[in-house]
Scaffold this motif. Structure first.
Motif, PDB file in Angstrom:
ATOM      1  N   ASP A 126       0.830  -1.212   0.000  1.00  0.00           N
ATOM      2  CA  ASP A 126       0.000   0.000   0.000  1.00  0.00           C
ATOM      3  C   ASP A 126       0.863   1.259   0.000  1.00  0.00           C
ATOM      4  N   GLU A 127       1.919   1.263   0.819  1.00  0.00           N
ATOM      5  CA  GLU A 127       2.796   2.430   0.892  1.00  0.00           C
ATOM      6  C   GLU A 127       3.545   2.642  -0.427  1.00  0.00           C
ATOM      7  N   PHE A 128       3.932   1.565  -1.054  1.00  0.00           N
ATOM      8  CA  PHE A 128       4.605   1.651  -2.345  1.00  0.00           C
ATOM      9  C   PHE A 128       3.690   2.283  -3.392  1.00  0.00           C
ATOM     10  N   TYR A 186      12.601   7.855  -5.414  1.00  0.00           N
ATOM     11  CA  TYR A 186      13.285   6.716  -6.032  1.00  0.00           C
ATOM     12  C   TYR A 186      12.717   5.396  -5.529  1.00  0.00           C
ATOM     13  N   GLY A 187      12.137   5.413  -4.340  1.00  0.00           N
ATOM     14  CA  GLY A 187      11.530   4.211  -3.798  1.00  0.00           C
ATOM     15  C   GLY A 187      10.314   3.747  -4.578  1.00  0.00           C
ATOM     16  N   GLU A 220      13.471  -1.313  -4.394  1.00  0.00           N
ATOM     17  CA  GLU A 220      13.961   0.030  -4.090  1.00  0.00           C
ATOM     18  C   GLU A 220      13.131   0.683  -2.992  1.00  0.00           C
ATOM     19  N   PHE A 221      11.850   0.339  -2.925  1.00  0.00           N
ATOM     20  CA  PHE A 221      11.027   0.897  -1.855  1.00  0.00           C
ATOM     21  C   PHE A 221      11.535   0.427  -0.492  1.00  0.00           C
ATOM     22  N   PHE A 222      11.836  -0.854  -0.361  1.00  0.00           N
ATOM     23  CA  PHE A 222      12.349  -1.359   0.915  1.00  0.00           C
ATOM     24  C   PHE A 222      13.670  -0.688   1.277  1.00  0.00           C
TER      25      PHE A 222
END
Length: 258
Positions: free
Chosen positions: A188-190, A208-209, A215-217
Motif C-alpha cells: 500500500d505504501e509503495f 526513487y523508492g 527500491e522501496f524497501f
C-alpha cells in the motif's frame, strides 16, 4: 564447520575495538552518539566480525585505509543489531570508489531494441556477492544522520532483501505469519509513493523508492534510520513493520523524534 565459525566469531566479538577506530565512529557517524550504550557495544563486536570476513578493494585510484573500512562496516552492521545474523552470507567484497562512478547497463526502448547506457552511481548491490560504494557519498551520508539519504543503509538493505534468492522488497522475516501484513502494508505504501511521484507531490520517502518494491524497501530503510520520528508520525504502519524486522526503535534514540 559451523561450530568453528561460531567460535571464531565469538572470539572476535569479544575483542575491544582499537581506540582510533572508536574515534572514527565518533567523528564520522552522526548517529553513533545517539545509540544506546548496549547497542554501541554490540555494534563494536559486529564490526570486528565484518572486517575479518569481508574484503575491501579501492577502485578508481582510491587508497583504502581503516577510516574507510570502519565507517562502511559500522553502517552495514547497524542493520544487524538485535537480530540473529550470518553477516551478509552472500557478500564477499566491497568495492569503494573515491566519488560517484560510471557504470553501464542495457536498456530496451519502446520497440524492444536494447541500448547500452552509462549511469553515474553512488552505489549498487550485486546479487553475486559484491557491494559498490562511492566514498564521498558514504561519508556525507554518515556524518549527516538526518538528511534522509544513506547509501550504505540503502545498498545493504538490498543485501538483506536478496538473502532468500530474490531481490523483491520482502527480506527473510522471523515468522511466516509476518509476510501477509508486510506485503499488505509495504504494498500500500509503495502504491501511494508511486501516486505521489506521478503527481509531482513531495514525500518523506524519496521518490526513487517508487521504482519497484526492492527500491522501496531500501529507501524505507534509509528513512527508518535517518528520519525515524517523522516516519513514525507520518507512516506509523510502515514504521511498525520496519521496527519489527530490524528489532530497533530509532525514534526512541535521543534526538530520534526530531
Amino acid at each position: 564447520m559451523f561450530f568453528f565459525k561460531g567460535r571464531r566469531r565469538r572470539k572476535l566479538r569479544g575483542r575491544p575495538l582499537r581506540p582510533v577506530w572508536i574515534e572514527t565512529l565518533r567523528r564520522n557517524l552522526g548517529f553513533y552518539a545517539r545509540l544506546p550504550e548496549s547497542d554501541r557495544a554490540e555494534l563494536h563486536g559486529h564490526i570486528r566480525v565484518f572486517l575479518d570476513e569481508k574484503e575491501f578493494e579501492g577502485c578508481g585510484g582510491l587508497q583504502l585505509d581503516d577510516e574507510i573500512r570502519v565507517t562502511v562496516a559500522a553502517q552495514a552492521c547497524v542493520l544487524l543489531l538485535h537480530r540473529k545474523t550470518d553477516y551478509y552470507p552472500e557478500l564477499r567484497s566491497i568495492l569503494i570508489y573515491p566519488s560517484p562512478y560510471r557504470a553501464s547497463r542495457d536498456v530496451a526502448d519502446g520497440s524492444g531494441v536494447v541500448h547500452r547506457r552509462q549511469d553515474v552511481r553512488l552505489g549498487e548491490s550485486w546479487s553475486h556477492g559484491t557491494v559498490v560504494l562511492a566514498w564521498d557519498s558514504v561519508r556525507r551520508g554518515a556524518v549527516n544522520p538526518v538528511d534522509g539519504h544513506n547509501v550504505v543503509f540503502h545498498e545493504f538493505a538490498h543485501q538483506l532483501d536478496s538473502e532468500d534468492g530474490r531481490t523483491d522488497g520482502a527480506p527473510i522475516l522471523a515468522d511466516r505469519s509476518h509476510y501477509s501484513p508486510w506485503a499488505r502494508i509495504l504494498g500500500d505504501e509503495f502504491e501511494r509513493l508511486q501516486q505521489r511521484r506521478k503527481g509531482g507531490r513531495k514525500s518523506l520517502l524519496d521518490h526513487y523508492g517508487a521504482t519497484n518494491p526492492a527500491e522501496f524497501f531500501a529507501v524505507a530503510t534509509e528513512t527508518f534510520f535517518e528520519n525515524p520520528g517523522q516516519l513514525k508520525k507520518k507512516h506509523p504502519q510502515l514504521y511498525g513493520q520496519l521496527e519489527g524486522y530490524y528489532r530497533q526503535d530509532p525514534a526512541g534514540w535521543p534526538g530520534g523524534n526530531e
